[in-house]
Design an enzyme around this catalytic site. Structure first.
Site, PDB file in Angstrom:
ATOM      1  N   GLU A   1       0.830  -1.216   0.000  1.00  0.00           N
ATOM      2  CA  GLU A   1       0.000   0.000   0.000  1.00  0.00           C
ATOM      3  C   GLU A   1       0.860   1.259   0.000  1.00  0.00           C
ATOM      4  OE1 GLU A   1      -3.257   0.056   2.821  1.00  0.00           O
ATOM      5  OE2 GLU A   1      -3.265   2.252   2.789  1.00  0.00           O
TER       6      GLU A   1
ATOM      7  N   LYS B   1      -7.312  -0.847  11.296  1.00  0.00           N
ATOM      8  CA  LYS B   1      -6.710  -1.268  10.016  1.00  0.00           C
ATOM      9  C   LYS B   1      -5.411  -0.486   9.800  1.00  0.00           C
ATOM     10  CE  LYS B   1      -6.172  -1.280   5.331  1.00  0.00           C
ATOM     11  NZ  LYS B   1      -5.268  -0.438   4.535  1.00  0.00           N
TER      12      LYS B   1
ATOM     13  N   ASP C   1       3.392 -14.919  11.199  1.00  0.00           N
ATOM     14  CA  ASP C   1       2.065 -15.221  10.660  1.00  0.00           C
ATOM     15  C   ASP C   1       1.129 -14.020  10.887  1.00  0.00           C
ATOM     16  OD1 ASP C   1      -0.497 -16.155  10.209  1.00  0.00           O
ATOM     17  OD2 ASP C   1      -0.183 -18.073  11.201  1.00  0.00           O
TER      18      ASP C   1
ATOM     19  N   HIS D   1      -1.342   9.926   0.203  1.00  0.00           N
ATOM     20  CA  HIS D   1      -1.696   8.795  -0.653  1.00  0.00           C
ATOM     21  C   HIS D   1      -1.481   9.132  -2.113  1.00  0.00           C
ATOM     22  CE1 HIS D   1      -4.274   5.788   1.726  1.00  0.00           C
ATOM     23  NE2 HIS D   1      -3.277   6.240   2.437  1.00  0.00           N
TER      24      HIS D   1
HETATM   25  C1  MEV Z   1      -5.405   3.354   5.163  1.00  0.00           C
HETATM   26  O1  MEV Z   1      -4.803   2.161   4.769  1.00  0.00           O
HETATM   27  C2  MEV Z   1      -5.425   3.449   6.673  1.00  0.00           C
HETATM   28  C3  MEV Z   1      -6.185   4.622   7.228  1.00  0.00           C
HETATM   29  O2  MEV Z   1      -7.517   4.656   6.709  1.00  0.00           O
HETATM   30  C4  MEV Z   1      -6.193   4.463   8.724  1.00  0.00           C
HETATM   31  C5  MEV Z   1      -7.095   5.442   9.442  1.00  0.00           C
HETATM   32  O3  MEV Z   1      -8.064   5.941   8.867  1.00  0.00           O
HETATM   33  O4  MEV Z   1      -6.801   5.680  10.628  1.00  0.00           O
HETATM   34  C6  MEV Z   1      -5.566   5.924   6.820  1.00  0.00           C
END
Ligand code: MEV
Length: 449
Positions: free
Chosen positions: A85, A283, A299, A396
């Site tokens: 990513e 995430k 793992d 991003h």
């Molecule tokens: C993107 O991979 C992860 C985020 O969405 C985490 C978050 O919103 O805290 C940027």
């Protein structure tokens, strides 16, 4: 043409590729070429990699990156991360640098206990089983002496075996829940071998034991397997700084330091309150955790599964991190279970996993837990910092632009012009393509050449 096959695993790699592309590709020649190209140039290394799974036909490549400047418990690390990513590594590196100037990350291992279960049915009275259990436990542990010898010599082994009665929920269902110390190994094979021995011994016990009723001899082992939920194998990582140290960042965003710190804490509280936000928040944490877990041959599915269960321990899915702003001090912490190993498994077999551990200074499993948690916290810090200030797209899109430019075969000169042009423009595939078309055309309406 039949799309099913018997004995696929017995074919050679070339035969597998041939069968697959003949049956499932619209362009078998091109597909065969791709699969044949994605092999390691060293045949011995390729053989090791092929040995990891059944039916391997090629290598799937992910970037192996380094996030430098991680100061964790006073020690400097350059952390290997495997992740596709865009902007995750850049975000981790930027957070590492930020905290380098503020005392770095701190982490402490809260426990290292791992768990396994034997699920079984027994037709007798629960009280009778409770009565017999001390003897059963002694027999189970003794039966594993040979299996645990090595681990015991390293200071680990079986810690405890408990009997749990679930017969009120599922008729005749009981469970042996065993806890283990597996030292520097993740311990999955060790635990599963011990559990399967427990299962055999449990059956022997009820066959042999004198004076039981016929019904009491009836034990049926349903399954024996480790639990990936290891809440007692857990680490706490934190950063702490006077809020005044946010001044520069805050001013650049038109806030004062206290406003920025409080907005950050509010964003974390939102992730504690709302599972929709908590999932995305966590995430982001696992973006960092998984990348290091993968780079070190551990793992990541086990780590993720455990982390998400832990996030639900109150009965609702919540943020794994917490933030406080008290008496002018900002503290941000992450508490997460991490069952990791630095010996055994892929750690010595995978050439890059082995190299990662070397780059990290051959850490113990405890030290690796601290490193991984610190990276998870750094990732979370970077994400929340962006979200409450510039928004996430800025970072991003920078990486996204690079990917689009690579895809469109931009030269270094074209890429530099695009980076400049898109500094203040929204990045989209079609936008970049038109920009390059204009750039490559005779006239140059964008005025960038
Ligand atoms: C993107 O991979 C992860 C985020 O969405 C985490 C978050 O919103 O805290 C940027």
């Amino acid at each position: 043409m039949s799309k099913t096959i018997n004995g696929f695993s017995k074919l050679t790699k070339q035969e597998k590729i041939r069968w697959l592309t003949d049956h499932f590709s619209s362009d078998p020649t091109a597909a065969t070429q791709v699969f044949s190209e994605w092999q390691h140039p060293n045949a011995a290394t390729q053989k090791v990699v092929d040995g990891f799974t059944e039916n391997a036909i090629a290598n799937y490549v992910l970037p192996y990156s380094i996030a430098p400047n991680f100061l964790i418990n006073g020690k400097n690390y350059a952390v290997p991360m495997v992740i596709e990513e865009s902007s995750v590594v850049a975000a981790a590196s930027s957070a590492a640098k930020f905290w380098l100037e503020r005392g770095g990350f701190h982490a402490t291992v809260l426990g290292t206990v791992k768990l396994g279960q034997v699920h079984f049915r027994w037709a007798g009275q629960p009280q009778k089983l409770q009565q017999l259990f001390p003897e059963i436990r002694t027999r189970l542990c003794a039966a594993c002496d040979d299996l645990t010898l090595n681990m015991r010599s390293r200071g680990g082994g079986i810690i405890e075996v408990e009997l749990l009665d679930f017969s009120a929920l599922e008729p005749q269902y009981f469970q042996l829940r065993a806890s283990f110390e597996t030292c520097d190994s993740m311990g999955a094979n060790f635990i599963n071998s011990v559990l399967e021995r427990f299962a055999d011994e449990l059956e022997f016990f009820f066959t042999d034991y004198p004076g039981l009723l016929d019904a009491e001899r009836d034990v049926e082992v349903v399954m024996s397997i480790l639990s990936n939920y290891t809440p007692e194998c857990r680490v706490l990582a934190w950063v702490e700084t006077p809020i005044a140290s946010f001044e520069e960042l805050a001013l650049s965003q038109g806030m004062n330091a206290a406003q920025l710190a409080n907005r950050f804490a509010a964003a974390v509280r939102i992730a504690e309150i709302d599972p929709y936000r908590a999932t995305t928040h966590n995430k982001g944490i696992f973006n960092g955790i998984d990348a290091v877990v993968l780079a070190t041959g551990n793992d990541f599915r086990a780590v993720e599964a455990c982390g998400h269960t832990f996030a639900c321990r109150s009965g609702q899915y919540r943020s794994l991190s917490r933030c406080t702003v008290e008496n002018g001090v900002f503290r941000f912490e992450l508490e997460v279970p991490l069952a990791l190993g630095t010996v055994g498994g892929l750690t010595a077999l995978h050439p890059l996993a082995k190299r990662s551990l070397e780059i990290l200074g051959h850490p113990s499993a405890d030290e690796l837990m601290c490193i991984v948690a610190a990276v998870g916290l750094a990732q979370n810090f970077a994400a929340v910092r962006s979200l409450i200030t510039t928004g996430i797209q800025q970072g991003h899109m920078k990486m996204h632009l690079t990917n689009i430019l690579n895809h469109l075969d931009a030269t270094a000169e074209e890429a530099a012009a695009a980076q400049h042009f898109f500094q203040h423009q929204t990045v989209s595939f079609s936008g970049v393509r038109s920009f390059l078309e204009r750039l490559r055309g005779k006239n140059d309406p964008a005025g960038v050449l």
